[in-house]
Scaffold this motif. Structure first.
Motif, mmCIF file in Angstrom:
data_model
loop_
_atom_site.group_PDB
_atom_site.id
_atom_site.type_symbol
_atom_site.label_atom_id
_atom_site.label_comp_id
_atom_site.label_asym_id
_atom_site.label_seq_id
_atom_site.Cartn_x
_atom_site.Cartn_y
_atom_site.Cartn_z
ATOM 1 N N PHE A 59 1.025 -1.272 -0.226
ATOM 2 C CA PHE A 59 0.313 -0.319 -0.132
ATOM 3 C C PHE A 59 0.815 1.019 -0.298
ATOM 4 O O PHE A 59 0.635 2.489 0.395
ATOM 5 C CB PHE A 59 -0.781 0.080 1.138
ATOM 6 N N LYS A 60 2.408 0.952 -0.417
ATOM 7 C CA LYS A 60 2.957 1.938 0.157
ATOM 8 C C LYS A 60 3.149 3.228 1.224
ATOM 9 O O LYS A 60 3.293 4.230 0.735
ATOM 10 C CB LYS A 60 2.856 2.926 -1.608
ATOM 11 N N ILE A 61 3.198 2.657 1.744
ATOM 12 C CA ILE A 61 3.251 3.346 3.147
ATOM 13 C C ILE A 61 4.917 3.116 3.726
ATOM 14 O O ILE A 61 5.448 2.213 3.568
ATOM 15 C CB ILE A 61 2.412 2.372 4.054
ATOM 16 N N GLU A 62 5.028 4.049 4.145
ATOM 17 C CA GLU A 62 6.781 4.757 4.261
ATOM 18 C C GLU A 62 6.972 3.688 5.701
ATOM 19 O O GLU A 62 6.224 4.214 6.999
ATOM 20 C CB GLU A 62 7.136 5.992 4.503
ATOM 21 N N LEU A 63 7.777 3.043 5.224
ATOM 22 C CA LEU A 63 8.639 1.705 6.596
ATOM 23 C C LEU A 63 9.378 3.024 7.631
ATOM 24 O O LEU A 63 10.048 3.586 7.175
ATOM 25 C CB LEU A 63 8.774 0.561 6.261
ATOM 26 N N PRO A 64 9.517 2.635 8.694
ATOM 27 C CA PRO A 64 10.453 2.728 10.259
ATOM 28 C C PRO A 64 11.374 2.565 10.128
ATOM 29 O O PRO A 64 12.090 1.422 9.009
ATOM 30 C CB PRO A 64 9.535 2.998 11.249
ATOM 31 N N PRO A 65 12.616 3.051 10.433
ATOM 32 C CA PRO A 65 13.956 2.575 10.115
ATOM 33 C C PRO A 65 14.273 1.024 10.038
ATOM 34 O O PRO A 65 14.628 0.328 9.127
ATOM 35 C CB PRO A 65 15.188 3.412 11.228
ATOM 36 N N LEU A 66 13.974 0.283 11.583
ATOM 37 C CA LEU A 66 14.410 -1.186 12.030
ATOM 38 C C LEU A 66 13.611 -1.918 11.423
ATOM 39 O O LEU A 66 13.663 -3.349 10.890
ATOM 40 C CB LEU A 66 13.522 -0.293 13.511
ATOM 41 N N THR A 67 12.242 -1.448 11.092
ATOM 42 C CA THR A 67 10.711 -2.420 10.041
ATOM 43 C C THR A 67 11.804 -2.457 8.514
ATOM 44 O O THR A 67 12.379 -3.907 8.141
ATOM 45 C CB THR A 67 9.655 -1.796 10.046
ATOM 46 N N ALA A 68 12.190 -0.885 8.361
ATOM 47 C CA ALA A 68 13.039 -0.877 6.778
ATOM 48 C C ALA A 68 14.179 -2.193 6.666
ATOM 49 O O ALA A 68 14.642 -2.940 5.419
ATOM 50 C CB ALA A 68 13.083 0.522 6.472
ATOM 51 N N ALA A 69 15.176 -1.864 7.548
ATOM 52 C CA ALA A 69 16.319 -2.651 7.727
ATOM 53 C C ALA A 69 15.971 -4.325 8.209
ATOM 54 O O ALA A 69 16.135 -5.354 6.736
ATOM 55 C CB ALA A 69 17.296 -2.217 8.904
ATOM 56 N N THR A 70 15.247 -4.548 8.871
ATOM 57 C CA THR A 70 14.949 -6.243 8.956
ATOM 58 C C THR A 70 14.308 -6.884 7.504
ATOM 59 O O THR A 70 13.981 -7.872 7.629
ATOM 60 C CB THR A 70 13.796 -6.784 10.667
ATOM 61 N N LEU A 71 13.567 -6.103 6.596
ATOM 62 C CA LEU A 71 12.839 -5.958 5.750
ATOM 63 C C LEU A 71 13.708 -6.673 4.158
ATOM 64 O O LEU A 71 13.945 -7.564 4.256
ATOM 65 C CB LEU A 71 11.430 -5.387 4.913
ATOM 66 N N ASN A 72 14.838 -6.031 4.529
ATOM 67 C CA ASN A 72 15.688 -5.681 4.023
ATOM 68 C C ASN A 72 16.638 -7.069 4.088
ATOM 69 O O ASN A 72 17.143 -8.407 2.660
ATOM 70 C CB ASN A 72 17.230 -4.657 3.464
ATOM 71 N N ILE A 73 16.606 -7.104 5.124
ATOM 72 C CA ILE A 73 18.046 -8.546 5.822
ATOM 73 C C ILE A 73 16.592 -10.235 5.413
ATOM 74 O O ILE A 73 16.931 -11.025 4.976
ATOM 75 C CB ILE A 73 18.056 -8.389 6.907
#
Length: 446
Positions: free
Chosen positions: A241-255
């Motif tokens: 839904f193109k919602i901006e992710l917070p830093p920890l969530t974004a980093a965890t999703l990249n991992i």
């Protein structure tokens, strides 16, 4: 031990037979074939002694069942009929698996034997008592065979060494040596003490090293499962839904994306190292390397090193009879440590120097590089005063007290450390989950 019986013909047609006892059927077969080749024999039969389940009856009495080892069904039948029994059935036991008895059972056998020997009970009677009381089938059968061979006048050392696959090489050697020593009680008592310390050391080592490693490994797998499978199911909804992710969530999703895109590589990097290390440790060079590294581990290396010296000194004290007969006790004591690097340094460095150059025990031990300065200093004093045997016992008791006390403290520290690691990981997962829970879509702009 596997017993094999063979029959063969000589070149002149004369028949002969013999039996061999080896740890496995393949080894016994190789030995028979080697003997046949050496003496130009033609092997006729090769039979393995197996277990047979029989059912017999005497007169109108109630049938009874039992188990007997023999080379053939006919042997069991013939023996039972000679005893006056009516043989109802004799069947081969196909699942004749005899695992090595637990170390605790062997320790109990040696310890009880030592106590009864101190009470001046004949060893044959001790074996009879233990055979009747021991529950482990492998140990019971082994002691029954040993008792039978000793009664026939077999050499005790040779007899026990045949069963080193059951007792272990060092224990079998010590028990076999006891009958020849003239002081069986003392050697059995020393062997029991050694086995108890070895068992305690392995238990403490497992608590200090293996259990924490397994705990961390399982925790690591659990985190991978959460990050790689559970977490993305929620986080990718926000991405959709193109919602901006917070830093920890974004980093965890990249991992998570990296793990899933490189699943085979990650699996290989997790599974391959333990398997490679395990296979490497089974080789002679691998075991030597690992045993050497174990002595250099931070904190634990020093304790392992001192425990090996304790074991060496305790065995050396038991076997040492004087400077003229010091080589064999040193060799056996080195083998008893169970560390291939320690054993190699004693056998390949210390002992050759003593034999070829005639140097003293202390100097040879110092050159080997596997003894602490404290041990070298005490051996030097004992050698000068002629009390090296008692010095070895004093060192063994000293290092036992030190290692037991320090190891308990280290185990407690490691347990606290593991708890801290688990707490940090759980806090990290909680923060990521909490941050994800706070995500909300932006209000539409009117």
């Amino acid at each position: 031990m596997i017993e094999v019986r063979f029959t063969a013909l000589k070149a002149n047609g004369q028949a002969l037979s013999g039996t061999f006892a080896e740890p496995s059927f393949s080894l016994a077969k190789k030995k028979v074939l080697k003997l046949a080749e050496k003496n130009q024999l033609k092997i006729q039969t090769l039979e393995k002694k197996s277990a047979y389940i029989y059912k017999i009856r005497r007169g109108r009495e109630k049938p009874i069942t039992g188990e007997q080892r023999a080379f053939s069904k006919e042997e069991v039948t013939s023996a039972l009929r000679k005893l006056g029994y009516e043989v109802l059935s004799v069947n081969k036991k196909y699942f004749d698996f005899s695992p090595k008895p637990p170390q605790q059972d062997i320790v109990s056998y040696v310890k009880i034997s030592a106590e009864l020997l101190e009470q001046k009970l004949p060893y044959s009677e001790i074996l009879t008592l233990l055979i009747n009381d021991i529950e482990n089938k492998t140990l019971k059968e082994t002691l029954r065979q040993i008792n039978g061979e000793l009664k026939k006048g077999a050499d005790s050392e040779t007899t026990f060494l045949r069963y080193q696959s059951v007792f272990g090489k060092f224990t079998a050697y010590m028990l076999g040596l006891a009958s020849k020593s003239g002081n069986m009680a003392e050697i059995y008592k020393a062997t029991a003490k050694f086995l108890e310390r070895q068992q305690e050391f392995r238990k403490n080592l497992r608590s200090a090293l293996i259990t924490p490693m397994v705990t961390l490994f399982i925790l690591f797998l659990a985190v991978l499962f959460y990050v790689g499978y559970i977490f993305p199911e929620t986080a990718k909804l926000f991405v959709k839904f193109k919602i901006e992710l917070p830093p920890l969530t974004a980093a965890t999703l990249n991992i998570s994306d990296f793990l899933m895109n490189n699943f085979m590589l990650v699996t290989f990097l997790i599974v391959a190292p333990p398997i490679i290390l395990w296979q490497f440790s089974k080789t002679k060079k691998g075991k030597l390397f690992i045993d050497r590294v174990m002595l250099k581990l931070p904190i634990m290396g020093s304790l392992i090193h001192k425990t090996l010296i304790e074991v060496f000194c305790r065995v050396f004290y038991t076997l040492y009879a004087g400077s003229a007969e010091s080589i064999e006790p040193i060799r056996i004591a080195a083998e008893a440590t169970g560390n291939s690097y320690f054993e190699q340094q004693i056998k390949n460095v210390a002992i050759p120097l003593m034999i070829k150059k005639g140097i003293g025990i202390t100097e040879a031990f110092e050159v080997s590089g596997v003894f602490t300065e404290t041990a070298i200093s005490r051996f030097h004093s004992g050698e000068e005063t002629g009390t090296i045997k008692n010095t070895a016992l004093q060192l063994a008791n000293y290092y036992e007290s030190e290692t037991v006390y320090r190891l308990k403290n280290i185990i407690e520290m490691i347990q606290v450390g593991i708890a801290m690691v688990i707490m940090v990981v759980m806090i990290g997962l909680t923060l990521v989950s909490a941050e994800t829970a706070t995500i909300s879509p932006k209000s539409p702009v009117m």
